[in-house]
Design a protein around this motif. Structure first.
Motif, short mmCIF file in Angstrom:
data_model
loop_
_atom_site.label_atom_id
_atom_site.label_comp_id
_atom_site.label_asym_id
_atom_site.label_seq_id
_atom_site.Cartn_x
_atom_site.Cartn_y
_atom_site.Cartn_z
N GLU A 1 0.76 -1.11 -0.13
CA GLU A 1 0.03 0.18 -0.02
C GLU A 1 0.93 1.45 0.19
OE1 GLU A 1 -2.68 0.18 3.54
OE2 GLU A 1 -1.08 0.15 4.77
N THR A 2 0.36 2.27 -0.62
CA THR A 2 0.69 3.85 -0.62
C THR A 2 -0.61 4.28 0.07
OG1 THR A 2 2.28 3.33 -2.52
CG2 THR A 2 2.03 5.64 -1.71
N PRO A 3 -0.47 4.59 1.14
CA PRO A 3 -1.77 5.12 1.96
C PRO A 3 -2.13 6.49 1.41
CG PRO A 3 -0.24 4.49 3.48
CD PRO A 3 0.60 4.11 2.36
N GLY A 4 -3.40 6.71 0.88
CA GLY A 4 -4.04 7.84 0.32
C GLY A 4 -4.02 7.78 -1.21
N GLU A 5 -3.19 6.70 -2.03
CA GLU A 5 -3.02 6.55 -3.39
C GLU A 5 -3.47 5.17 -4.00
OE1 GLU A 5 0.54 6.33 -6.43
OE2 GLU A 5 0.90 7.67 -4.89
N ARG A 6 -3.03 4.26 -3.24
CA ARG A 6 -3.29 2.71 -3.53
C ARG A 6 -3.08 1.83 -2.61
NH1 ARG A 6 -0.60 2.08 -8.98
NH2 ARG A 6 -1.22 4.07 -9.22
N VAL A 7 -3.81 0.73 -2.72
CA VAL A 7 -3.40 -0.43 -1.82
C VAL A 7 -3.99 -1.64 -2.45
CG1 VAL A 7 -5.56 -0.01 -0.61
CG2 VAL A 7 -4.11 -1.34 0.55
N PHE A 8 -3.15 -2.67 -2.37
CA PHE A 8 -3.44 -4.21 -2.79
C PHE A 8 -3.28 -5.09 -1.98
CE2 PHE A 8 -1.40 -1.47 -6.15
CZ PHE A 8 -2.35 -1.53 -7.23
N GLY B 1 -8.07 -4.74 -3.98
CA GLY B 1 -7.61 -3.23 -3.50
C GLY B 1 -8.38 -2.21 -4.35
N GLN B 2 -7.59 -1.07 -4.14
CA GLN B 2 -8.17 0.08 -4.83
C GLN B 2 -7.25 1.09 -5.23
OE1 GLN B 2 -11.13 2.42 -2.36
NE2 GLN B 2 -11.71 3.55 -4.22
N ILE B 3 -7.47 1.66 -6.55
CA ILE B 3 -6.45 2.84 -6.89
C ILE B 3 -7.17 3.88 -6.86
CG2 ILE B 3 -5.40 3.58 -8.73
CD1 ILE B 3 -4.70 0.72 -9.56
N GLN B 4 -6.54 5.06 -6.49
CA GLN B 4 -7.41 6.28 -6.15
C GLN B 4 -7.99 6.58 -7.72
OE1 GLN B 4 -5.00 9.97 -5.61
NE2 GLN B 4 -6.36 10.70 -4.36
N GLY B 5 -9.16 6.93 -7.57
CA GLY B 5 -10.06 7.25 -8.85
C GLY B 5 -10.85 6.24 -9.31
N GLU B 6 -10.50 4.95 -8.57
CA GLU B 6 -11.38 3.84 -9.42
C GLU B 6 -12.34 3.13 -8.15
OE1 GLU B 6 -9.18 1.84 -12.93
OE2 GLU B 6 -8.79 0.79 -11.03
N ASP B 7 -13.01 2.34 -8.36
CA ASP B 7 -13.85 1.58 -7.38
C ASP B 7 -12.95 0.32 -6.78
OD1 ASP B 7 -16.16 3.16 -7.65
OD2 ASP B 7 -17.10 1.98 -8.98
N PRO B 8 -13.33 0.18 -5.45
CA PRO B 8 -12.59 -1.23 -5.21
C PRO B 8 -12.75 -2.31 -6.11
CG PRO B 8 -13.44 -0.13 -3.23
CD PRO B 8 -14.13 0.68 -4.67
N PRO C 1 9.20 -0.60 -15.46
CA PRO C 1 7.91 0.27 -16.13
C PRO C 1 6.64 -0.24 -15.78
CG PRO C 1 9.74 -0.43 -17.73
CD PRO C 1 10.25 -0.77 -16.29
N VAL C 2 6.39 -1.53 -15.34
CA VAL C 2 5.30 -1.90 -14.75
C VAL C 2 5.51 -2.68 -13.50
CG1 VAL C 2 3.30 -3.60 -15.04
CG2 VAL C 2 4.20 -2.37 -17.00
N ASN C 3 4.89 -1.99 -12.51
CA ASN C 3 4.91 -2.53 -11.03
C ASN C 3 3.44 -1.98 -10.51
OD1 ASN C 3 5.93 -0.02 -9.21
ND2 ASN C 3 7.38 0.06 -10.85
N LEU C 4 3.38 -2.41 -9.22
CA LEU C 4 2.35 -1.88 -8.35
C LEU C 4 2.43 -0.61 -7.88
CD1 LEU C 4 1.88 -5.04 -5.99
CD2 LEU C 4 0.75 -4.61 -8.20
N ASN C 5 3.56 0.08 -8.05
CA ASN C 5 3.34 1.63 -7.53
C ASN C 5 2.86 2.62 -8.67
OD1 ASN C 5 4.42 1.21 -4.90
ND2 ASN C 5 6.79 1.19 -5.47
#
Length: 253
Positions: free
Chosen positions: A38-45, A119-126, A72-76
């Motif tokens: 997780e990156t609190p406030g931005e995304r969590v998996f 999880g959830q990415i900011q701007g999307e639904d869980p 180039p492609v990672n969870l961050n």
């Protein structure tokens, strides 16, 4: 064996998993099957696993290395939850091939692993996905708002009866724990400690993460209450016609 369950309701996501990986008479081992990125406030998996432990560890290693190396492609930096599920599926297939290539007796070993990604990415639904060993995935739906992996059959009935998108996160968590208790009651290969994680919608962080053993007060009380309520409900089921007739005859005598 193992059992993990994840639930998606309108208010967010709930995850529950056991930690048992071996259940021999004199060889009981545990391993964490719930992994949070997780990156609190931005995304969590949240990643949950069932299957070959070596493959699972390889997948997790690749996940962490890709993040650390800023690939180039990672969870961050991934932009959508579906893309995260597709990426994780690709890592799983790659890890299964790597594990087989380094094992002398590969033909006799099952290297498959099945994963849950939620999880959830900011701007999307869980979102909640089941990732098959072949790398493809399906998402939870309003008709089936939960995903199970591992020893799933014993804990499924309570989920089918209770889980609906509109129930609260707390009720979803209680139901998932009861589902786990039902599984442990019938299968010794699933066992404590149990991990619980709760991700409310738009919180973008895990707000509650707990570990329960059989003697943890809350979990012990939950198990006892569920067992007592089941027995009480059973004794109140409708009687057969012949029971009523037999009781009437007994009273006449």
């Amino acid at each position: 064996m193992t059992y993990c369950v994840a639930v998606k309701v309108d208010d967010g996501l709930v995850f529950v998993g056991d930690t048992r990986t071996s259940a021999g008479v004199d060889d009981v081992r545990t391993y964490n099957k719930m992994h949070v990125f997780e990156t609190p406030g931005e995304r969590v998996f949240v990643v949950m696993s069932a299957g070959n432990l070596a493959t699972t560890q390889t997948v997790l290693t690749h996940l962490r290395r890709d993040m650390a190396d800023d690939k180039p492609v990672n969870l961050n930096n991934i932009r959508h939850m579906f893309d995260a599920a597709d990426y994780l599926g690709g890592l799983s297939v790659r890890s299964q091939k790597e594990a087989g290539a380094h094992t002398q007796y590969a033909s006799n070993v099952d290297f498959r692993t099945t994963l849950i990604l939620g999880g959830q990415i900011q701007g999307e639904d869980p979102a909640l996905y089941l990732i098959y060993p072949e790398g493809n995935c399906i998402s939870a739906s309003p008709e089936t708002p939960y995903i199970q992996i591992g020893e799933s059959k014993y804990g499924k009935p309570i989920l089918d009866r209770v889980i609906r998108p509109q129930i609260s996160l707390e009720d979803a968590a209680r139901c998932a724990l009861v589902s786990m208790d039902s599984t442990m009651k019938s299968n010794l290969t699933v066992g404590p400690p149990l991990d619980l994680a709760v991700l409310p919608r738009d919180a973008l962080r895990i707000t509650h993460k707990e570990r329960f053993d059989l003697d943890t007060p809350f979990y012990a009380n939950l198990r006892k209450s569920w067992g007592d309520l089941l027995m009480r409900s059973f004794t109140e089921l409708p009687r057969f016609e012949w029971e009523a007739q037999s009781q009437a005859q007994t009273q006449l005598l």
